[in-house]
Design a protein around this motif. Structure first.
Motif, PDB file in Angstrom:
ATOM      1  N   ALA A 295      17.741   4.222   5.921  1.00  0.00           N
ATOM      2  CA  ALA A 295      16.650   5.201   5.795  1.00  0.00           C
ATOM      3  C   ALA A 295      16.188   5.320   4.347  1.00  0.00           C
ATOM      4  N   TRP A 296      16.214   4.184   3.625  1.00  0.00           N
ATOM      5  CA  TRP A 296      15.733   4.188   2.227  1.00  0.00           C
ATOM      6  C   TRP A 296      14.349   3.552   2.159  1.00  0.00           C
ATOM      7  N   GLN A 297      13.841   3.107   3.299  1.00  0.00           N
ATOM      8  CA  GLN A 297      12.430   2.818   3.516  1.00  0.00           C
ATOM      9  C   GLN A 297      12.118   3.663   4.742  1.00  0.00           C
TER      10      GLN A 297
ATOM     11  N   LEU B 203       1.182  -6.531  -7.557  1.00  0.00           N
ATOM     12  CA  LEU B 203       2.262  -6.475  -6.568  1.00  0.00           C
ATOM     13  C   LEU B 203       2.964  -5.122  -6.676  1.00  0.00           C
ATOM     14  N   SER B 204       2.995  -4.412  -5.573  1.00  0.00           N
ATOM     15  CA  SER B 204       3.752  -3.148  -5.524  1.00  0.00           C
ATOM     16  C   SER B 204       4.521  -3.099  -4.207  1.00  0.00           C
ATOM     17  N   PRO B 205       5.440  -4.057  -4.018  1.00  0.00           N
ATOM     18  CA  PRO B 205       6.094  -4.187  -2.711  1.00  0.00           C
ATOM     19  C   PRO B 205       7.309  -3.284  -2.527  1.00  0.00           C
TER      20      PRO B 205
ATOM     21  N   GLY C 219       0.819  -1.215   0.000  1.00  0.00           N
ATOM     22  CA  GLY C 219       0.000   0.000   0.000  1.00  0.00           C
ATOM     23  C   GLY C 219       0.844   1.252   0.000  1.00  0.00           C
ATOM     24  N   GLY C 220       1.857   1.295  -0.868  1.00  0.00           N
ATOM     25  CA  GLY C 220       2.636   2.526  -1.061  1.00  0.00           C
ATOM     26  C   GLY C 220       2.067   3.283  -2.255  1.00  0.00           C
ATOM     27  N   PHE C 221       2.908   4.068  -2.933  1.00  0.00           N
ATOM     28  CA  PHE C 221       2.394   4.928  -4.009  1.00  0.00           C
ATOM     29  C   PHE C 221       1.805   4.115  -5.161  1.00  0.00           C
TER      30      PHE C 221
ATOM     31  N   SER D 141      11.021  12.541   3.012  1.00  0.00           N
ATOM     32  CA  SER D 141      11.578  11.988   4.259  1.00  0.00           C
ATOM     33  C   SER D 141      12.951  12.561   4.592  1.00  0.00           C
ATOM     34  N   ASN D 142      13.688  13.069   3.575  1.00  0.00           N
ATOM     35  CA  ASN D 142      14.979  13.695   3.895  1.00  0.00           C
ATOM     36  C   ASN D 142      14.773  14.966   4.719  1.00  0.00           C
ATOM     37  N   LEU D 143      13.581  15.561   4.624  1.00  0.00           N
ATOM     38  CA  LEU D 143      13.299  16.764   5.420  1.00  0.00           C
ATOM     39  C   LEU D 143      12.860  16.393   6.840  1.00  0.00           C
TER      40      LEU D 143
ATOM     41  N   ALA E 184      10.666  -8.620  -1.569  1.00  0.00           N
ATOM     42  CA  ALA E 184      10.812 -10.079  -1.460  1.00  0.00           C
ATOM     43  C   ALA E 184       9.649 -10.867  -2.063  1.00  0.00           C
ATOM     44  N   ILE E 185       8.422 -10.372  -1.943  1.00  0.00           N
ATOM     45  CA  ILE E 185       7.276 -11.166  -2.421  1.00  0.00           C
ATOM     46  C   ILE E 185       7.320 -11.331  -3.948  1.00  0.00           C
ATOM     47  N   ALA E 186       8.038 -10.436  -4.637  1.00  0.00           N
ATOM     48  CA  ALA E 186       8.140 -10.534  -6.105  1.00  0.00           C
ATOM     49  C   ALA E 186       9.366 -11.335  -6.524  1.00  0.00           C
TER      50      ALA E 186
ATOM     51  N   ILE F 121       4.102  -3.411 -10.356  1.00  0.00           N
ATOM     52  CA  ILE F 121       4.240  -1.977 -10.650  1.00  0.00           C
ATOM     53  C   ILE F 121       5.198  -1.335  -9.643  1.00  0.00           C
ATOM     54  N   GLY F 122       5.571  -0.091  -9.941  1.00  0.00           N
ATOM     55  CA  GLY F 122       6.393   0.682  -9.007  1.00  0.00           C
ATOM     56  C   GLY F 122       7.849   0.246  -9.032  1.00  0.00           C
ATOM     57  N   ASP F 123       8.518   0.460  -7.918  1.00  0.00           N
ATOM     58  CA  ASP F 123       9.965   0.226  -7.862  1.00  0.00           C
ATOM     59  C   ASP F 123      10.337  -1.225  -8.167  1.00  0.00           C
TER      60      ASP F 123
ATOM     61  N   GLN G  58      -4.219  -5.831   7.157  1.00  0.00           N
ATOM     62  CA  GLN G  58      -2.853  -5.597   7.636  1.00  0.00           C
ATOM     63  C   GLN G  58      -2.156  -6.936   7.829  1.00  0.00           C
ATOM     64  N   GLY G  59      -1.114  -7.159   7.058  1.00  0.00           N
ATOM     65  CA  GLY G  59      -0.380  -8.418   7.132  1.00  0.00           C
ATOM     66  C   GLY G  59       0.676  -8.456   6.043  1.00  0.00           C
ATOM     67  N   ARG G  60       1.519  -9.472   6.124  1.00  0.00           N
ATOM     68  CA  ARG G  60       2.590  -9.613   5.130  1.00  0.00           C
ATOM     69  C   ARG G  60       2.249 -10.746   4.160  1.00  0.00           C
TER      70      ARG G  60
ATOM     71  N   PRO H 283      12.674   5.511 -14.527  1.00  0.00           N
ATOM     72  CA  PRO H 283      13.140   5.734 -13.156  1.00  0.00           C
ATOM     73  C   PRO H 283      12.176   5.190 -12.102  1.00  0.00           C
ATOM     74  N   LYS H 284      12.747   4.816 -10.971  1.00  0.00           N
ATOM     75  CA  LYS H 284      11.954   4.317  -9.854  1.00  0.00           C
ATOM     76  C   LYS H 284      11.598   5.503  -8.964  1.00  0.00           C
ATOM     77  N   SER H 285      10.350   5.960  -9.071  1.00  0.00           N
ATOM     78  CA  SER H 285       9.911   7.097  -8.256  1.00  0.00           C
ATOM     79  C   SER H 285       8.465   6.876  -7.831  1.00  0.00           C
ATOM     80  N   GLY H 286       8.039   7.591  -6.793  1.00  0.00           N
ATOM     81  CA  GLY H 286       6.657   7.496  -6.345  1.00  0.00           C
ATOM     82  C   GLY H 286       5.705   8.018  -7.405  1.00  0.00           C
ATOM     83  N   HIS H 287       6.113   9.088  -8.072  1.00  0.00           N
ATOM     84  CA  HIS H 287       5.299   9.674  -9.135  1.00  0.00           C
ATOM     85  C   HIS H 287       5.127   8.651 -10.267  1.00  0.00           C
ATOM     86  N   MET H 288       6.220   7.962 -10.621  1.00  0.00           N
ATOM     87  CA  MET H 288       6.155   6.939 -11.671  1.00  0.00           C
ATOM     88  C   MET H 288       5.293   5.759 -11.216  1.00  0.00           C
TER      89      MET H 288
HETATM   90  C1  LIG Z   1      14.863   9.854   0.297  1.00  0.00           C
HETATM   91  C2  LIG Z   1      13.903   9.563  -0.818  1.00  0.00           C
HETATM   92  C3  LIG Z   1      13.327  10.611  -1.524  1.00  0.00           C
HETATM   93  C4  LIG Z   1      12.424  10.350  -2.557  1.00  0.00           C
HETATM   94  N1  LIG Z   1      11.892  11.412  -3.254  1.00  0.00           N
HETATM   95  C5  LIG Z   1      11.034  11.171  -4.266  1.00  0.00           C
HETATM   96  C6  LIG Z   1      10.493  12.252  -5.030  1.00  0.00           C
HETATM   97  O1  LIG Z   1      10.812  13.429  -4.838  1.00  0.00           O
HETATM   98  N2  LIG Z   1       9.597  11.946  -6.006  1.00  0.00           N
HETATM   99  C7  LIG Z   1       9.207  10.671  -6.269  1.00  0.00           C
HETATM  100  O2  LIG Z   1       8.354  10.466  -7.141  1.00  0.00           O
HETATM  101  N3  LIG Z   1       9.754   9.617  -5.599  1.00  0.00           N
HETATM  102  C8  LIG Z   1      10.656   9.837  -4.615  1.00  0.00           C
HETATM  103  N4  LIG Z   1      11.196   8.782  -3.921  1.00  0.00           N
HETATM  104  C9  LIG Z   1      10.938   7.390  -4.385  1.00  0.00           C
HETATM  105  C10 LIG Z   1       9.615   6.821  -3.900  1.00  0.00           C
HETATM  106  O3  LIG Z   1       9.535   6.855  -2.509  1.00  0.00           O
HETATM  107  C11 LIG Z   1       9.475   5.371  -4.385  1.00  0.00           C
HETATM  108  O4  LIG Z   1       9.814   5.297  -5.738  1.00  0.00           O
HETATM  109  C12 LIG Z   1       8.042   4.900  -4.186  1.00  0.00           C
HETATM  110  O5  LIG Z   1       7.761   4.828  -2.818  1.00  0.00           O
HETATM  111  C13 LIG Z   1       7.801   3.551  -4.877  1.00  0.00           C
HETATM  112  O6  LIG Z   1       6.472   3.138  -4.693  1.00  0.00           O
HETATM  113  P1  LIG Z   1       6.132   1.583  -4.561  1.00  0.00           P
HETATM  114  O7  LIG Z   1       4.654   1.469  -4.481  1.00  0.00           O
HETATM  115  O8  LIG Z   1       6.863   0.837  -5.598  1.00  0.00           O
HETATM  116  O9  LIG Z   1       6.796   1.161  -3.179  1.00  0.00           O
HETATM  117  P2  LIG Z   1       6.552   1.748  -1.721  1.00  0.00           P
HETATM  118  O10 LIG Z   1       5.977   3.122  -1.787  1.00  0.00           O
HETATM  119  O11 LIG Z   1       7.797   1.532  -0.955  1.00  0.00           O
HETATM  120  O12 LIG Z   1       5.425   0.805  -1.109  1.00  0.00           O
HETATM  121  C14 LIG Z   1       5.679  -0.542  -0.842  1.00  0.00           C
HETATM  122  C15 LIG Z   1       4.690  -0.988   0.227  1.00  0.00           C
HETATM  123  O13 LIG Z   1       4.613  -2.400   0.190  1.00  0.00           O
HETATM  124  C16 LIG Z   1       4.546  -2.896   1.496  1.00  0.00           C
HETATM  125  N5  LIG Z   1       5.020  -4.283   1.403  1.00  0.00           N
HETATM  126  C17 LIG Z   1       6.215  -4.731   0.922  1.00  0.00           C
HETATM  127  N6  LIG Z   1       6.243  -6.074   0.915  1.00  0.00           N
HETATM  128  C18 LIG Z   1       5.040  -6.488   1.391  1.00  0.00           C
HETATM  129  C19 LIG Z   1       4.469  -7.769   1.621  1.00  0.00           C
HETATM  130  N7  LIG Z   1       5.128  -8.904   1.363  1.00  0.00           N
HETATM  131  N8  LIG Z   1       3.210  -7.835   2.128  1.00  0.00           N
HETATM  132  C20 LIG Z   1       2.514  -6.692   2.405  1.00  0.00           C
HETATM  133  N9  LIG Z   1       3.010  -5.462   2.207  1.00  0.00           N
HETATM  134  C21 LIG Z   1       4.255  -5.363   1.707  1.00  0.00           C
HETATM  135  C22 LIG Z   1       5.404  -1.957   2.323  1.00  0.00           C
HETATM  136  O14 LIG Z   1       5.032  -1.972   3.680  1.00  0.00           O
HETATM  137  C23 LIG Z   1       5.122  -0.610   1.639  1.00  0.00           C
HETATM  138  O15 LIG Z   1       4.051   0.080   2.279  1.00  0.00           O
HETATM  139  C24 LIG Z   1      12.089   9.021  -2.877  1.00  0.00           C
HETATM  140  C25 LIG Z   1      12.664   7.950  -2.164  1.00  0.00           C
HETATM  141  C26 LIG Z   1      13.575   8.229  -1.149  1.00  0.00           C
HETATM  142  C27 LIG Z   1      14.189   7.069  -0.399  1.00  0.00           C
END
Ligand SMILES: Cc1cc2nc3c(=O)[nH]c(=O)nc-3n(C[C@H](O)[C@H](O)[C@H](O)COP(=O)(O)OP(=O)(O)OC[C@H]3O[C@@H](n4cnc5c(N)ncnc54)[C@H](O)[C@@H]3O)c2cc1C
Length: 431
Positions: A158-160, A136-138, A40-42, A75-77, A286-288, A315-317, A105-107, A330-335
């Motif tokens: 501090a990269w999570q 899957l967006s882990p 449940g991230g971006f 988060s850097n701020l 890990a789940i992927a 999807i996502g990172d 809520q669970g893994r 690129p791996k970003s939240g916006h992407m």
């Molecule tokens: C310092 C920093 C600054 C950043 N700045 C920017 C920025 O300016 N702009 C931008 O676009 N991006 C930015 N990013 C990148 C952005 O945070 C990531 O690219 C984004 O969070 C990726 O989204 P996601 O959904 O792939 O993963 P995430 O947002 O990390 O979400 C993954 C979720 O999956 C859950 N999860 C993982 N495995 C399991 C499992 N097995 N079961 C259940 N849940 C699970 C986790 O708890 C988490 O909530 C930044 C990153 C960092 C570290």
């Protein structure tokens, strides 16, 4: 490289995709289709929301290990104390209330691709969830250093974001005159290409503001050069934070000893740093891992489905999408948010018996604070189409990079725009 002005950038960075205007209902089925979203991230939050918004009679279950998502964005701020943790804590209540999403809520601990089930470990025991489509967006997982004794509870990445951010914040606050903050930049591809350089800048700015005389930031980059915004960060390292930041390229990590905060790289060894912010190399969450032999999961950029199981989408990172510039997108939240909408549309079409849209676009944006009051930004836009090799010969389909924009100046206006952009992304993903 094209430089966009602020007005052009904000237009490009607009989160509300044109797709949002095209709701489509999976009306015919009486038994609702079931979509399970893990993470449940971006990426995951956006996919869950948009499948419910566009899909009509579809049950969506969102699974996350944590009760809230703590955003890495901004988060850097939090690290420097400029923002409280609450500013980057994003809950799931709005997704439940506004879209009828079930949140568990669970893994997620196992996927049965042939049986279309995913097993989730919860406080109350294991739950087996059946799906028609699984998203899957882990996010990311870390690759341990080749040698040494690495312990993230002593030397936080501090990269999570979350407890790791708080730990690094406490260690930074304890730095005194003459102390050294050593950080690594992982080998590309990694989460948020400008993120490590941004961190070096805000940490340097913090040390100067706190008048930590002689304190330094050493950046050990596993890559040959700065991976994003080289002009803005080059200037920040050599001018704005000259004498505080030392940049060391080609520094492949060979071993890490967290207890003594020591690190050996191919370019430099540092023993007994005051703070060691070791950010390891990265792979898919890990789940992927079962879907990829190494690194990140290859997907079809029209659906984000994987070849072996087209109803499993990554999807996502965690995913790898080739782009026409020779790099992965690129791996970003916006992407992740952008890919989630393409994936949601493809799932809703598949449930209605339709082929995926061929005319898809994705985009990315990152704002990078350089000081406590100024920021730079970077954006990139992609359309689906042919991608080429170095000789200009078509080598397959992927995302064609149509433009890359970078701030022409590091300004306080950009810093303010960063919050407008982040608020918009947070709301589009979680509200
Ligand atoms: C310092 C920093 C600054 C950043 N700045 C920017 C920025 O300016 N702009 C931008 O676009 N991006 C930015 N990013 C990148 C952005 O945070 C990531 O690219 C984004 O969070 C990726 O989204 P996601 O959904 O792939 O993963 P995430 O947002 O990390 O979400 C993954 C979720 O999956 C859950 N999860 C993982 N495995 C399991 C499992 N097995 N079961 C259940 N849940 C699970 C986790 O708890 C988490 O909530 C930044 C990153 C960092 C570290």
């Amino acid at each position: 490289m094209q430089t966009l002005n602020r007005r052009q950038f904000l237009k490009l960075a607009g989160i509300a995709s044109a797709l949002a205007a095209l709701p489509r209902a999976v009306g015919a089925a009486t038994t609702p289709a079931r979509v399970v979203v893990v993470g449940g991230g971006f990426g995951g939050a956006t996919a869950a929301k948009y499948i419910r918004m566009w899909g009509g009679n579809v049950q969506v279950t969102l699974v996350d290990t944590n009760a809230n998502h703590i955003s890495c964005i901004l988060s850097n701020l939090v690290l420097t104390g400029a923002l409280p943790m609450s500013r980057i804590t994003l809950g799931y209540n709005a997704l439940k209330a506004n879209y009828g999403i079930t949140v568990v809520q669970g893994r997620a601990v196992g996927i049965d691709g042939a049986g279309n089930t995913v097993t989730v470990s919860t406080a109350g025991g294991n739950q087996v969830l059946s799906y028609d489509h699984l998203v899957l967006s882990p996010g990311i997982d870390f690759i341990a250093p080749p040698a040494g004794t690495w312990d993230a509870n002593l030397t936080p990445h501090a990269w999570q974001a979350g407890p790791q951010t708080t730990l690094l914040q406490t260690q930074l606050a304890a730095m005194r005159n003459g102390d050294t903050f050593v950080m690594t930049v992982p080998k590309s591809p990694y989460r948020c290409p400008p993120g490590p350089y941004e961190r070096a800048c805000v940490v340097a700015d913090y040390l100067k503001t706190k008048k930590r005389t002689g304190a330094k930031v050493i950046v050990l980059d596993a890559n040959a050069s700065i991976q994003a915004e080289p002009i803005a960060f080059g200037n920040a390292f050599n001018v704005t934070h000259a004498g505080v930041i030392e940049y060391v390229p080609n520094a492949t990590v060979q071993s890490v000893d967290s207890a003594s905060r020591s690190i050996v790289t191919s370019a430099r060894t540092v023993n007994n740093a005051k703070v060691l912010n070791y950010i390891p190399n990265q792979k898919a969450g890990a789940i992927a891992a079962g879907l990829t032999p190494n690194g990140f999961v290859s997907v079809n950029p029209l659906t984000y489905g994987v070849a072996a199981y087209p109803n499993i989408h990554v999807i996502g990172d965690a995913c790898a999408v080739p782009a026409s510039d020779g790099k992965a997108v690129p791996k970003s939240g916006h992407m992740a948010n952008s890919q989630a909408k393409v994936c949601a549309d493809a799932i809703v079409r598949a449930l209605a018996g339709e082929a995926p849209d061929q005319n898809v676009a994705t985009n990315s944006a990152c704002y990078s604070p350089i000081t406590a009051t100024t920021s730079s930004w970077l954006s990139a836009n992609y359309n689906y189409g042919d991608i080429y090799d170095a000789a200009g010969v078509v080598k397959g389909k992927g995302m064609h990079r149509v433009d890359l924009g970078e701030a022409d100046k590091v300004t306080s206006g950009n810093y303010n725009d960063m919050f407008t952009w982040a608020n918009s992304l947070f709301a589009d993903s979680f509200v």
